[in-house]
Design an enzyme around this catalytic site. Structure first.
Site, PDB file in Angstrom:
ATOM      1  N   CYS A 171     -22.382  37.795 -15.969  1.00 36.20           N
ATOM      2  CA  CYS A 171     -22.082  38.405 -14.697  1.00 36.20           C
ATOM      3  C   CYS A 171     -23.418  38.701 -14.141  1.00 36.20           C
ATOM      4  O   CYS A 171     -24.374  38.831 -14.364  1.00 36.20           O
ATOM      5  CB  CYS A 171     -21.169  39.812 -15.159  1.00 36.20           C
ATOM      6  SG  CYS A 171     -20.000  39.499 -16.173  1.00 36.20           S
ATOM      7  N   ARG A 197     -24.854  32.163 -10.495  1.00 34.81           N
ATOM      8  CA  ARG A 197     -24.612  32.097 -12.046  1.00 34.81           C
ATOM      9  C   ARG A 197     -23.060  31.993 -12.289  1.00 34.81           C
ATOM     10  O   ARG A 197     -22.866  31.793 -13.489  1.00 34.81           O
ATOM     11  CB  ARG A 197     -24.881  33.659 -12.393  1.00 34.81           C
ATOM     12  CG  ARG A 197     -26.346  33.941 -12.319  1.00 34.81           C
ATOM     13  CD  ARG A 197     -26.673  35.558 -12.504  1.00 34.81           C
ATOM     14  NE  ARG A 197     -26.146  36.037 -13.662  1.00 34.81           N
ATOM     15  CZ  ARG A 197     -26.651  36.221 -14.715  1.00 34.81           C
ATOM     16  NH1 ARG A 197     -28.069  35.675 -14.853  1.00 34.81           N
ATOM     17  NH2 ARG A 197     -26.159  36.773 -15.972  1.00 34.81           N
ATOM     18  N   TRP A 229     -17.797  37.756 -14.565  1.00 36.51           N
ATOM     19  CA  TRP A 229     -17.328  36.432 -15.329  1.00 36.51           C
ATOM     20  C   TRP A 229     -16.639  36.949 -16.404  1.00 36.51           C
ATOM     21  O   TRP A 229     -17.085  37.229 -17.380  1.00 36.51           O
ATOM     22  CB  TRP A 229     -18.670  35.541 -15.581  1.00 36.51           C
ATOM     23  CG  TRP A 229     -18.345  34.215 -15.878  1.00 36.51           C
ATOM     24  CD1 TRP A 229     -18.118  33.006 -14.840  1.00 36.51           C
ATOM     25  CD2 TRP A 229     -18.062  33.642 -17.167  1.00 36.51           C
ATOM     26  NE1 TRP A 229     -17.831  32.088 -15.435  1.00 36.51           N
ATOM     27  CE2 TRP A 229     -17.853  32.394 -16.814  1.00 36.51           C
ATOM     28  CE3 TRP A 229     -18.323  34.175 -18.443  1.00 36.51           C
ATOM     29  CZ2 TRP A 229     -17.632  31.217 -18.135  1.00 36.51           C
ATOM     30  CZ3 TRP A 229     -18.138  33.180 -19.509  1.00 36.51           C
ATOM     31  CH2 TRP A 229     -17.712  31.921 -19.296  1.00 36.51           C
ATOM     32  N   ASN A 272     -22.945  44.049 -18.036  1.00 36.12           N
ATOM     33  CA  ASN A 272     -22.958  42.871 -18.164  1.00 36.12           C
ATOM     34  C   ASN A 272     -23.082  42.552 -19.914  1.00 36.12           C
ATOM     35  O   ASN A 272     -23.823  43.555 -20.440  1.00 36.12           O
ATOM     36  CB  ASN A 272     -24.445  42.150 -17.807  1.00 36.12           C
ATOM     37  CG  ASN A 272     -24.296  41.667 -16.498  1.00 36.12           C
ATOM     38  OD1 ASN A 272     -23.280  41.952 -15.693  1.00 36.12           O
ATOM     39  ND2 ASN A 272     -25.212  41.436 -15.566  1.00 36.12           N
ATOM     40  N   GLY A 273     -22.471  41.746 -20.566  1.00 36.42           N
ATOM     41  CA  GLY A 273     -22.684  41.585 -21.811  1.00 36.42           C
ATOM     42  C   GLY A 273     -21.387  41.801 -22.427  1.00 36.42           C
ATOM     43  O   GLY A 273     -20.211  41.725 -22.074  1.00 36.42           O
ATOM     44  N   GLU A 321     -23.634  12.451 -28.720  1.00 38.32           N
ATOM     45  CA  GLU A 321     -24.090  13.445 -27.844  1.00 38.32           C
ATOM     46  C   GLU A 321     -25.491  13.290 -27.231  1.00 38.32           C
ATOM     47  O   GLU A 321     -25.845  13.310 -25.883  1.00 38.32           O
ATOM     48  CB  GLU A 321     -24.048  15.052 -28.290  1.00 38.32           C
ATOM     49  CG  GLU A 321     -24.523  15.996 -27.498  1.00 38.32           C
ATOM     50  CD  GLU A 321     -23.530  16.026 -26.096  1.00 38.32           C
ATOM     51  OE1 GLU A 321     -22.910  15.277 -25.997  1.00 38.32           O
ATOM     52  OE2 GLU A 321     -24.015  16.946 -25.115  1.00 38.32           O
ATOM     53  N   LYS A 344     -26.282  12.593 -23.220  1.00 41.82           N
ATOM     54  CA  LYS A 344     -27.345  13.144 -22.571  1.00 41.82           C
ATOM     55  C   LYS A 344     -28.168  12.341 -21.959  1.00 41.82           C
ATOM     56  O   LYS A 344     -28.614  12.537 -20.895  1.00 41.82           O
ATOM     57  CB  LYS A 344     -27.914  14.303 -23.673  1.00 41.82           C
ATOM     58  CG  LYS A 344     -28.037  15.825 -23.224  1.00 41.82           C
ATOM     59  CD  LYS A 344     -27.078  16.681 -22.746  1.00 41.82           C
ATOM     60  CE  LYS A 344     -25.752  16.178 -22.536  1.00 41.82           C
ATOM     61  NZ  LYS A 344     -24.671  16.908 -22.232  1.00 41.82           N
ATOM     62  N   GLU A 400     -26.983  10.432 -19.267  1.00 36.66           N
ATOM     63  CA  GLU A 400     -26.376  10.842 -18.000  1.00 36.66           C
ATOM     64  C   GLU A 400     -27.537  11.289 -17.057  1.00 36.66           C
ATOM     65  O   GLU A 400     -27.224  11.103 -15.747  1.00 36.66           O
ATOM     66  CB  GLU A 400     -25.852  12.248 -18.470  1.00 36.66           C
ATOM     67  CG  GLU A 400     -24.315  12.521 -18.726  1.00 36.66           C
ATOM     68  CD  GLU A 400     -23.896  13.696 -19.408  1.00 36.66           C
ATOM     69  OE1 GLU A 400     -22.788  14.149 -18.954  1.00 36.66           O
ATOM     70  OE2 GLU A 400     -24.644  14.142 -20.041  1.00 36.66           O
ATOM     71  N   HIS A 456     -23.627  -4.926 -38.222  1.00 34.33           N
ATOM     72  CA  HIS A 456     -22.511  -5.525 -37.727  1.00 34.33           C
ATOM     73  C   HIS A 456     -22.452  -5.877 -36.501  1.00 34.33           C
ATOM     74  O   HIS A 456     -21.654  -6.209 -35.863  1.00 34.33           O
ATOM     75  CB  HIS A 456     -21.285  -4.810 -38.275  1.00 34.33           C
ATOM     76  CG  HIS A 456     -20.946  -4.573 -39.595  1.00 34.33           C
ATOM     77  ND1 HIS A 456     -20.638  -5.518 -40.581  1.00 34.33           N
ATOM     78  CD2 HIS A 456     -21.293  -3.319 -40.452  1.00 34.33           C
ATOM     79  CE1 HIS A 456     -20.824  -4.893 -41.751  1.00 34.33           C
ATOM     80  NE2 HIS A 456     -20.893  -3.587 -41.826  1.00 34.33           N
ATOM     81  N   LYS A 516     -19.527  18.321 -12.583  1.00 35.16           N
ATOM     82  CA  LYS A 516     -19.645  19.199 -13.836  1.00 35.16           C
ATOM     83  C   LYS A 516     -18.142  19.192 -14.215  1.00 35.16           C
ATOM     84  O   LYS A 516     -17.826  19.336 -15.555  1.00 35.16           O
ATOM     85  CB  LYS A 516     -20.190  20.498 -13.191  1.00 35.16           C
ATOM     86  CG  LYS A 516     -19.995  21.635 -14.261  1.00 35.16           C
ATOM     87  CD  LYS A 516     -21.019  21.572 -15.010  1.00 35.16           C
ATOM     88  CE  LYS A 516     -21.282  22.614 -16.253  1.00 35.16           C
ATOM     89  NZ  LYS A 516     -21.998  21.730 -17.340  1.00 35.16           N
TER      90      LYS A 516
HETATM   91  C1  G6P Z   1     -17.795  16.085 -17.489  1.00 36.48           C
HETATM   92  C2  G6P Z   1     -19.206  16.943 -17.522  1.00 36.48           C
HETATM   93  C3  G6P Z   1     -19.396  16.840 -19.079  1.00 36.48           C
HETATM   94  C4  G6P Z   1     -18.212  17.246 -19.803  1.00 36.48           C
HETATM   95  C5  G6P Z   1     -16.982  16.751 -19.787  1.00 36.48           C
HETATM   96  C6  G6P Z   1     -15.773  17.478 -20.098  1.00 36.48           C
HETATM   97  O1  G6P Z   1     -17.853  14.626 -17.292  1.00 36.48           O
HETATM   98  O2  G6P Z   1     -20.066  16.339 -16.909  1.00 36.48           O
HETATM   99  O3  G6P Z   1     -20.617  17.606 -19.497  1.00 36.48           O
HETATM  100  O4  G6P Z   1     -18.619  17.523 -21.408  1.00 36.48           O
HETATM  101  O5  G6P Z   1     -16.829  16.549 -18.031  1.00 36.48           O
HETATM  102  O6  G6P Z   1     -15.567  18.724 -19.502  1.00 36.48           O
HETATM  103  P1  G6P Z   1     -14.995  20.015 -20.074  1.00 36.48           P
HETATM  104  O7  G6P Z   1     -15.283  21.031 -18.895  1.00 36.48           O
HETATM  105  O8  G6P Z   1     -13.543  19.831 -20.443  1.00 36.48           O
HETATM  106  O9  G6P Z   1     -15.701  20.458 -21.315  1.00 36.48           O
END
Ligand code: G6P
Length: 608
Positions: free
Chosen positions: A2, A27, A75, A101-102, A481, A485, A488, A504, A603
């Site tokens: 927030c 934010r 938020w 906030n918090g 992951e 990363k 991406e 394999h 996103k």
């Molecule tokens: C998009 C984002 C990823 C995320 C995925 C799932 O591809 O770029 O970073 O992991 O969606 O999104 P969610 O909001 O469901 O975690």
């Protein structure tokens, strides 16, 4: 999370506060509110949705005259996004207004105590307890009342407060949530972040934990939590506005990587009470947990990867069979639903189209759905039977980091709780694991100090075309992951392999200089992964290994070794991921790419 902005001075407060809040919009928030004191009355206006709505309602502040006020963008954490739950919150007599906030971790206990005393609550928020507690302890001295409240609340907070009895004064306090005080000749400011006030002043005091400040036109007075006066020195901010939004970090991704210890802490600590895990709100009673025969985890992207780790952790600790599916596959594969099963949908945004469709399918077939979600009030959160929120705060960089870490932490909580109830861990092992969970944020913090070492290594691999990640068990889940990363944000082709599977097929791709990142943090699997390292090295690969400090014999077989602190095996992924996120970040940075907004990616993927 927030945002807070407050002002007292010679100008009208509302326009300055609204402007300050607008500087914090990046934010993320779901509602906004403002309270202005005109010398007679505290006037308040709140609005769900964008700040624009509040600005229009108040005619850009003109309908709220006064020289002293506090504002907030919320938020949602406790209670869905709504006008009522938006801040400020006031006591019943409208004599005290609070923005916060918090998270107040012990709010439930405090609320029921206050309710027994006759205080009536208007909202579902944790913040409202503060307004009533201040009323309870107020005897004419605001600082004394604030101190008393601070001694009794647990959790994190940055607070802005006004008292009707004290016109032309703003009070503020903090613990574990940032708060700054700004000063210029004709006015004073409070803000949760520097960008909110940077247009007005560059002279700023950083509030430290458990400090209180009282601002009036004449004075800026600081106190400690025992009410003793303290001296503080202002600092001059020389960042530009753009850098300020990122808290001084070059990118949101780097900022969010650094916020991971806090994200883990905020997800875990409100749910641990007196050495027990409290998950009463997830809608599973002990009988249901004991009778669980299967768990299906469904998600997309990085959230899917946390599900893969979750499978290892849940199966090892709670001995429940777990299947993990990509939501886009699951929704069309006609999955088999059984009684005594649970579907867990994991999502940062809570809006991912495939995950939402999978949730609806599961519900339509009578499966109980638990969502692990970051955004309160999102579609997945609303439609699931129950929600286990991750308190990572808004994530801005497209490549997720802190939400991923918070999701892992949520799985640890579930696995531990289920294991305890099902009797699949001894009480001693439960305590050891719980202690390890509590220590994770501190250990994650210590890892961030290795940044330069990782940047140095990353800079040598900016021109690489292919990178392979390998590991076994949880290390493999983590490699999925780490590889995602990297691809991406660096656009380098990379693959994650279960180390035992390399021979394999993929080993045919190894040639002189091929970069392999090998993760070997699981003691029982360590010798196996070392053998796989030897196999790829024999074919010319250059191996960067990631392991724990005790395995320093790794130096003998890998070309470059990164060490991470040790925690209990099931939780290792939370530590190993940090250097590999930093690796991806520095490769992207070194290649001059748009780290926070990689090409072609979104996103939140709300279309199929
Ligand atoms: C998009 C984002 C990823 C995320 C995925 C799932 O591809 O770029 O970073 O992991 O969606 O999104 P969610 O909001 O469901 O975690």
């Amino acid at each position: 999370m927030c945002g807070i902005a407050g002002y007292i001075g010679r100008d009208q407060a509302a326009p300055i506060i609204l402007d300050g809040l607008s500087r914090l919009e990046y934010r993320g928030y779901d509602s906004a509110g403002i309270a202005v004191y005109d010398g007679e009355k505290i006037h308040m206006q709140k609005a769900m949705g964008r700040l624009r709505v509040l600005e229009e309602m108040t005619q850009h502040g003109a309908t709220l005259p006064g020289f002293c006020g506090i504002g907030h963008t919320r938020w949602a954490t406790h209670g869905s996004p709504s006008d009522t739950n938006a801040h400020p919150h006031m006591n019943e007599e409208n004599t005290i207004a609070v923005v916060h906030n918090g998270i107040i971790e012990n709010y439930a206990v405090l609320k029921s105590r206050l309710e027994k005393k006759g205080y009536r609550f208007a909202s579902e928020t944790d913040t409202e307890v503060l307004a009533h507690m201040l009323t309870e302890y107020y005897r004419g001295d605001p600082v004394e009342a604030i101190e008393k409240v601070m001694h009794r609340v647990e959790g994190s907070y940055a607070l802005g407060i006004m008292f009707l009895d004290h016109p032309h004064h703003i009070y503020a306090a903090r613990k574990d949530s940032p708060l700054v005080v700004g000063e210029r000749e004709d006015g004073k400011f409070i803000a949760s972040d520097v960008p909110a006030i940077l247009h007005y002043t560059r002279s700023v005091y950083y509030m430290e934990n458990e400090e209180i400040v009282c601002l009036s036109n004449e004075h800026t007075r600081f106190f400690n939590v025992d009410g003793e006066s303290i001296q503080k020195e202002p600092v001059t901010i020389d960042w530009d506005i753009h850098a300020a939004e990122k808290g001084g970090y070059e990118h949101f991704m780097l900022k969010e990587i650094h916020e991971q210890p806090q994200a883990i802490r905020d997800t875990v600590s409100p749910r641990i009470r007196e050495n027990e895990i409290d998950l009463d709100d997830i809608g599973l009673d002990e009988e249901k947990i004991r009778g669980l025969r299967r768990i299906s985890v469904v998600a997309c992207g990085s959230a899917y990867h946390t599900g893969v780790t979750g499978k290892y952790v849940l199966e090892e600790l709670a001995r429940i069979p777990v299947e993990v599916d990509l939501a886009s596959e699951y929704r069309y594969r006609n999955p088999i639903y059984e009684p005594d099963s649970l579907t867990i949908v994991v999502s940062q945004s809570g809006e991912t189209a495939d995950s939402l469709a999978a949730l609806r399918d599961a519900k339509a077939h009578g499966s109980q759905v638990l969502a692990i979600v970051n955004v309160v009030g999102s579609s997945i959160a609303r439609e699931a039977d129950n929600v286990l929120y991750t308190w990572a705060g808004p994530e801005i960089s497209v490549a997720t980091t802190k939400a991923y870490s918070a999701q892992l932490a949520a799985f640890y909580l579930l696995a531990l709780k289920f294991a305890q109830i099902r009797g699949t861990v001894t009480p001693e092992r439960f305590r050891t694991l719980l202690d390890a969970l509590r220590r994770l944020p501190g250990q994650a913090e210590s890892l961030l100090a290795q940044k330069e070492k990782i940047q140095y290594f990353a800079n040598h691999y900016l021109a690489t075309e292919h990178i392979f990640f390998m590991g076994r068990g949880i290390d493999y889940a983590l490699c999925l992951e780490a590889s995602l990363k990297l691809k991406e944000i660096s656009y380098i082709h990379s693959e994650a392999y279960a180390a035992g599977e390399l021979k394999h097929g993929t080993i045919s791709l190894m040639e002189n200089g091929t970069l392999v990142v090998a993760v070997a943090t699981q003691d029982a699997l360590y010798p196996k992964t070392v053998s796989n390292i030897v196999e790829v090295k024999t074919r010319g690969a250059f191996v960067m290994a990631l392991t724990t400090f005790k395995h320093n014999d790794m130096e003998k077989c890998a070309d470059y070794v990164l060490y991470v602190p040790e925690t209990e095996g099931p939780f290792m992924g939370s530590l190993s991921i940090i250097p590999l996120q930093l690796f991806a970040y520095y490769v992207s940075l070194g290649r001059g790419l748009d780290v926070d907004k990689p090409r072609n990616l979104a996103k939140s993927v709300t279309v199929e």
